[in-house]
Design a protein around this motif. Structure first.
Motif, PDB file in Angstrom:
ATOM      1  N   GLN A 192       0.819  -1.218   0.000  1.00  0.00           N
ATOM      2  CA  GLN A 192       0.000   0.000   0.000  1.00  0.00           C
ATOM      3  C   GLN A 192       0.853   1.268   0.000  1.00  0.00           C
ATOM      4  O   GLN A 192       0.320   2.370   0.089  1.00  0.00           O
ATOM      5  CB  GLN A 192      -0.920   0.002   1.222  1.00  0.00           C
ATOM      6  N   ASN A 193       2.177   1.091  -0.058  1.00  0.00           N
ATOM      7  CA  ASN A 193       3.106   2.226  -0.057  1.00  0.00           C
ATOM      8  C   ASN A 193       2.831   3.140   1.134  1.00  0.00           C
ATOM      9  O   ASN A 193       2.725   4.363   1.002  1.00  0.00           O
ATOM     10  CB  ASN A 193       3.007   3.013  -1.370  1.00  0.00           C
ATOM     11  N   LEU A 194       2.736   2.531   2.313  1.00  0.00           N
ATOM     12  CA  LEU A 194       2.360   3.264   3.521  1.00  0.00           C
ATOM     13  C   LEU A 194       3.337   2.964   4.649  1.00  0.00           C
ATOM     14  O   LEU A 194       3.614   1.802   4.951  1.00  0.00           O
ATOM     15  CB  LEU A 194       0.939   2.871   3.944  1.00  0.00           C
ATOM     16  N   ILE A 195       3.870   4.020   5.269  1.00  0.00           N
ATOM     17  CA  ILE A 195       4.644   3.895   6.502  1.00  0.00           C
ATOM     18  C   ILE A 195       3.668   4.190   7.641  1.00  0.00           C
ATOM     19  O   ILE A 195       3.293   5.339   7.857  1.00  0.00           O
ATOM     20  CB  ILE A 195       5.827   4.882   6.536  1.00  0.00           C
ATOM     21  N   TYR A 196       3.242   3.144   8.338  1.00  0.00           N
ATOM     22  CA  TYR A 196       2.126   3.344   9.257  1.00  0.00           C
ATOM     23  C   TYR A 196       2.512   3.371  10.734  1.00  0.00           C
ATOM     24  O   TYR A 196       1.675   3.673  11.585  1.00  0.00           O
ATOM     25  CB  TYR A 196       1.041   2.287   9.022  1.00  0.00           C
ATOM     26  N   LEU A 197       3.772   3.043  11.050  1.00  0.00           N
ATOM     27  CA  LEU A 197       4.135   3.021  12.466  1.00  0.00           C
ATOM     28  C   LEU A 197       5.601   3.379  12.652  1.00  0.00           C
ATOM     29  O   LEU A 197       6.479   2.768  12.040  1.00  0.00           O
ATOM     30  CB  LEU A 197       3.860   1.633  13.068  1.00  0.00           C
ATOM     31  N   HIS A 198       5.848   4.385  13.512  1.00  0.00           N
ATOM     32  CA  HIS A 198       7.191   4.702  13.982  1.00  0.00           C
ATOM     33  C   HIS A 198       7.229   4.305  15.459  1.00  0.00           C
ATOM     34  O   HIS A 198       6.584   4.939  16.297  1.00  0.00           O
ATOM     35  CB  HIS A 198       7.483   6.203  13.857  1.00  0.00           C
ATOM     36  N   GLY A 199       7.970   3.253  15.758  1.00  0.00           N
ATOM     37  CA  GLY A 199       8.108   2.833  17.143  1.00  0.00           C
ATOM     38  C   GLY A 199       9.411   3.366  17.716  1.00  0.00           C
ATOM     39  O   GLY A 199      10.474   3.201  17.116  1.00  0.00           O
ATOM     40  N   VAL A 200       9.344   4.009  18.877  1.00  0.00           N
ATOM     41  CA  VAL A 200      10.540   4.574  19.505  1.00  0.00           C
ATOM     42  C   VAL A 200      10.545   4.197  20.979  1.00  0.00           C
ATOM     43  O   VAL A 200       9.601   4.511  21.715  1.00  0.00           O
ATOM     44  CB  VAL A 200      10.586   6.108  19.358  1.00  0.00           C
ATOM     45  N   LEU A 201      11.608   3.517  21.389  1.00  0.00           N
ATOM     46  CA  LEU A 201      11.826   3.209  22.798  1.00  0.00           C
ATOM     47  C   LEU A 201      12.795   4.251  23.352  1.00  0.00           C
ATOM     48  O   LEU A 201      13.938   4.365  22.886  1.00  0.00           O
ATOM     49  CB  LEU A 201      12.409   1.807  22.957  1.00  0.00           C
ATOM     50  N   VAL A 202      12.350   5.027  24.332  1.00  0.00           N
ATOM     51  CA  VAL A 202      13.189   6.050  24.969  1.00  0.00           C
ATOM     52  C   VAL A 202      13.736   5.472  26.270  1.00  0.00           C
ATOM     53  O   VAL A 202      12.973   5.060  27.151  1.00  0.00           O
ATOM     54  CB  VAL A 202      12.383   7.335  25.255  1.00  0.00           C
ATOM     55  N   VAL A 203      15.067   5.426  26.374  1.00  0.00           N
ATOM     56  CA  VAL A 203      15.729   4.873  27.559  1.00  0.00           C
ATOM     57  C   VAL A 203      16.450   6.001  28.289  1.00  0.00           C
ATOM     58  O   VAL A 203      17.278   6.696  27.701  1.00  0.00           O
ATOM     59  CB  VAL A 203      16.728   3.770  27.163  1.00  0.00           C
ATOM     60  N   ASN A 204      16.096   6.189  29.556  1.00  0.00           N
ATOM     61  CA  ASN A 204      16.786   7.146  30.417  1.00  0.00           C
ATOM     62  C   ASN A 204      17.893   6.396  31.148  1.00  0.00           C
ATOM     63  O   ASN A 204      17.636   5.576  32.020  1.00  0.00           O
ATOM     64  CB  ASN A 204      15.805   7.761  31.418  1.00  0.00           C
ATOM     65  N   ARG A 205      19.136   6.671  30.772  1.00  0.00           N
ATOM     66  CA  ARG A 205      20.264   5.941  31.334  1.00  0.00           C
ATOM     67  C   ARG A 205      20.519   6.319  32.800  1.00  0.00           C
ATOM     68  O   ARG A 205      21.145   5.556  33.533  1.00  0.00           O
ATOM     69  CB  ARG A 205      21.523   6.218  30.507  1.00  0.00           C
ATOM     70  N   ILE A 206      20.033   7.470  33.226  1.00  0.00           N
ATOM     71  CA  ILE A 206      20.253   7.906  34.616  1.00  0.00           C
ATOM     72  C   ILE A 206      19.291   7.196  35.559  1.00  0.00           C
ATOM     73  O   ILE A 206      19.687   6.645  36.590  1.00  0.00           O
ATOM     74  CB  ILE A 206      20.101   9.432  34.739  1.00  0.00           C
ATOM     75  N   THR A 207      18.010   7.197  35.184  1.00  0.00           N
ATOM     76  CA  THR A 207      16.991   6.621  36.071  1.00  0.00           C
ATOM     77  C   THR A 207      16.661   5.169  35.745  1.00  0.00           C
ATOM     78  O   THR A 207      16.031   4.484  36.551  1.00  0.00           O
ATOM     79  CB  THR A 207      15.692   7.441  35.980  1.00  0.00           C
ATOM     80  N   GLY A 208      17.039   4.729  34.542  1.00  0.00           N
ATOM     81  CA  GLY A 208      16.684   3.385  34.111  1.00  0.00           C
ATOM     82  C   GLY A 208      15.280   3.279  33.544  1.00  0.00           C
ATOM     83  O   GLY A 208      14.838   2.188  33.179  1.00  0.00           O
ATOM     84  N   GLU A 209      14.562   4.389  33.454  1.00  0.00           N
ATOM     85  CA  GLU A 209      13.187   4.373  32.939  1.00  0.00           C
ATOM     86  C   GLU A 209      13.190   4.086  31.443  1.00  0.00           C
ATOM     87  O   GLU A 209      13.999   4.624  30.685  1.00  0.00           O
ATOM     88  CB  GLU A 209      12.523   5.715  33.220  1.00  0.00           C
ATOM     89  N   GLU A 210      12.237   3.256  30.998  1.00  0.00           N
ATOM     90  CA  GLU A 210      12.087   2.916  29.581  1.00  0.00           C
ATOM     91  C   GLU A 210      10.650   3.194  29.162  1.00  0.00           C
ATOM     92  O   GLU A 210       9.711   2.676  29.774  1.00  0.00           O
ATOM     93  CB  GLU A 210      12.431   1.444  29.338  1.00  0.00           C
ATOM     94  N   THR A 211      10.466   4.003  28.107  1.00  0.00           N
ATOM     95  CA  THR A 211       9.126   4.386  27.648  1.00  0.00           C
ATOM     96  C   THR A 211       9.025   4.120  26.152  1.00  0.00           C
ATOM     97  O   THR A 211       9.846   4.618  25.367  1.00  0.00           O
ATOM     98  CB  THR A 211       8.846   5.872  27.911  1.00  0.00           C
ATOM     99  N   PHE A 212       8.002   3.340  25.768  1.00  0.00           N
ATOM    100  CA  PHE A 212       7.799   3.034  24.352  1.00  0.00           C
ATOM    101  C   PHE A 212       6.717   3.940  23.779  1.00  0.00           C
ATOM    102  O   PHE A 212       5.640   4.092  24.358  1.00  0.00           O
ATOM    103  CB  PHE A 212       7.393   1.573  24.168  1.00  0.00           C
ATOM    104  N   HIS A 213       6.997   4.534  22.622  1.00  0.00           N
ATOM    105  CA  HIS A 213       6.058   5.406  21.920  1.00  0.00           C
ATOM    106  C   HIS A 213       5.700   4.768  20.585  1.00  0.00           C
ATOM    107  O   HIS A 213       6.582   4.475  19.769  1.00  0.00           O
ATOM    108  CB  HIS A 213       6.677   6.784  21.673  1.00  0.00           C
ATOM    109  N   ALA A 214       4.397   4.562  20.351  1.00  0.00           N
ATOM    110  CA  ALA A 214       3.905   4.028  19.075  1.00  0.00           C
ATOM    111  C   ALA A 214       3.217   5.161  18.323  1.00  0.00           C
ATOM    112  O   ALA A 214       2.108   5.562  18.682  1.00  0.00           O
ATOM    113  CB  ALA A 214       2.939   2.874  19.321  1.00  0.00           C
ATOM    114  N   LEU A 215       3.880   5.688  17.306  1.00  0.00           N
ATOM    115  CA  LEU A 215       3.366   6.815  16.525  1.00  0.00           C
ATOM    116  C   LEU A 215       2.717   6.240  15.275  1.00  0.00           C
ATOM    117  O   LEU A 215       3.385   5.858  14.321  1.00  0.00           O
ATOM    118  CB  LEU A 215       4.509   7.776  16.192  1.00  0.00           C
TER     119      LEU A 215
END
Length: 530
Positions: free
Chosen positions: A354-377
């Motif tokens: 379909q010539n479509l880019i439908y998802l940008h997945g980004v995992l944000v890792v905070n190296r100081i706190t160890g927090e990991e947050t996943f963003h599904a755009l």
């Protein structure tokens, strides 16, 4: 007749023709279990000699069930075929029981003799150059054209309908095969044979150029498919993954520790290795790279990689690559895998049909706190692709100093493509891409692993990471997306998001493993600069 077509055969009374192809096969009395040699067999033989053999003699219980992606491709092919056939209405289809090629040929000859305009799935049959075997051709279409044949002032030309966008050589050889068998049936070669490709292209085949290739392929296939043993196996994931015999062949390859399971062992290189009596992983592991380097297609770099690959497989260990240019002896530098307060791990999902880019997945890792947050755009349709792109840009710009890790060049290539499509300033895209780091390149540059493929799943699983959904892969995600688009069932979307997040986390896992592996070499580097 076009200038590129071969000369027509001589025609005898009654419409029979003498083929211009010559087969050097010697007549023999050995039993032949092939009665009908079809165009499907010819196509499969070109892609894999062993597959064609198993299609004839293999136990059906050895076959894999079709994957969702295979079923999707089959449906896409059927839809494409239906769309092409509509442009040739009215169509005539010979009536015969499935697999009764003799009846199909008789019904097709009757339609051709009547001079109907277009025949769908007609059957053409001629004797093969070996006793007891008939060549069967079943092109998708036989289209009436002006000319002279054994029936009068008309001839037929074959058209094969293929889902591909390009006229692959495999397709062209089969199209030439249709023309060859047709020439024997109608008494004259068609001026052209055609491929109806995706995108509305009708590609004419240069028959004159393909006759020698067709003759060679037919000769070898008829010999190999009458042999008492199957052709030697060779595992090539790009060609084997969708084959119904894959598990059967792969099981044999694993039992033998076959060299084709080593990354970098191509069919051509395998032939040279066999010529030098290197037929096992153990033998390759004990070979000096200097012995292999002079062979065609090898060289110093490839020879060293293959020997290291065999050694890694034998010992189930990671082997560091070396670099004479680096004072620490290791090709990766700290700046190849930079660390910061934040790190981003990026993976894209697309619907290529379909010539479509439908998802940008980004995992944000905070190296100081160890927090990991996943963003599904997410873009749920073409109209939302631009907004998903903007959301991605907003997210990565919120972490202006964070490196962006991805696996293979696709993500970087797609970012550049989307930037051009949606008018993002060139300097902004180049600044963003300067923060991109390809983890796959770092792995292949820095270390040899005891794995069969340097795809993300093989690498990450060896390093201890696994996906939550066992059957998740890129092909399956395409099927999930289509099912979600068709049904609206949120479970398909949830599966896609899990898979994309796991890909991001796998990239994170591989990057961290590689940093730990490189640390002793980097410490040596720091020590020399104190």
């Amino acid at each position: 007749m076009s200038a590129s077509a071969p000369l027509p055969p001589r025609t005898h009374a009654g419409g029979c023709s003498e083929s211009p192809l010559r087969f050097p096969l010697e007549a023999d009395s050995s039993p032949s279990y092939i009665r009908w040699f079809t165009d499907d067999l010819l196509f499969h033989y070109q892609r894999c000699h062993r597959r064609a053999f198993l299609d004839i003699y293999g136990d059906p219980n050895w076959q894999d069930p079709p994957s969702d992606y295979f079923l999707k491709l089959r449906q896409d092919s059927a839809d494409h075929r239906s769309a092409v056939l509509q442009t040739f209405e009215p169509l005539h289809r010979p009536q015969f029981a499935s697999g009764d090629w003799a009846a199909g040929a008789k019904a097709t000859l009757a339609l051709m003799a009547q001079g109907v305009e277009a025949i769908h799935q007609g059957v053409l049959v001629m004797p093969a150059p070996v006793e007891g075997v008939q060549l069967v051709s079943q092109p998708d279409l036989l289209v009436k054209q002006p000319g002279w044949s054994c029936w009068g002032d008309w001839v037929y030309a074959p058209i094969d309908i293929k889902l591909g966008k390009k006229p692959k050589l495999d397709y062209q050889v089969v199209a030439a095969y249709h023309a060859y068998v047709l020439s024997r049936v109608q008494g004259v070669w068609p001026a052209q044979s055609y491929l109806a490709l995706r995108g509305g292209q009708l590609y004419p085949i240069e028959l004159g150029r393909l006759v020698v290739k067709l003759q060679d392929t037919l000769n070898h296939s008829l010999q190999d498919l009458r042999a008492p043993q199957p052709p030697e196996l060779f595992i090539s994931h790009s060609r084997c993954d969708l084959c119904q015999w894959f598990s059967h062949c792969y099981g044999e390859a694993k039992a033998q520790r076959h060299l084709s399971l080593l990354p970098g062992v191509t069919p051509a290189r395998y032939d040279f290795l066999r010529q030098h009596h290197i037929t096992t992983v153990a033998a390759l592991a004990q070979t000096s790279p200097q012995h292999l380097a002079p062979l065609p297609g090898f060289g110093d770099t490839v020879a060293e990689k293959l020997v290291h690959q065999a050694q890694a497989m034998m010992d189930n260990r990671a082997i560091p690559r070396t670099s004479p240019q680096a004072p620490h002896g290791f090709p990766l530098w700290p700046e190849d895998l930079p660390e910061g307060e934040f790190e981003l791990f990026f993976d894209i999902e697309a619907a290529p049909d379909q010539n479509l880019i439908y998802l940008h997945g980004v995992l944000v890792v905070n190296r100081i706190t160890g927090e990991e947050t996943f963003h599904a755009l997410l873009a749920e349709s073409h109209t939302q692709e631009r907004q998903a792109w903007r959301d991605f840009l907003d997210l990565v710009h919120a972490y202006p100093d964070a490196p962006v890790y991805h696996f293979c060049p696709y993500e970087a290539q797609t970012v550049r493509k989307l930037g051009q499509a949606y008018g993002t300033p060139y300097r902004h895209i180049e600044t963003l891409l300067s923060r991109f780091f390809d983890v796959h390149k770092c792995v292949t540059d820095g270390v040899t692993l005891p794995i069969e493929s340097y795809a993300l799943k093989h690498i990450a699983r060896w390093m201890g990471f696994d996906w939550r959904d066992e059957g998740a892969n890129g092909a399956q995600s395409i099927c999930w997306y289509n099912s979600w688009a068709e049904t609206g069932d949120p479970t398909y979307l949830e599966a896609i998001l899990r898979y994309n997040e796991d890909d991001c986390r796998a990239t994170y896992h591989v990057k961290d493993w590689l940093v730990k592996f490189a640390e002793p070499y980097w410490e040596r580097l720091y020590a020399t600069h104190r």
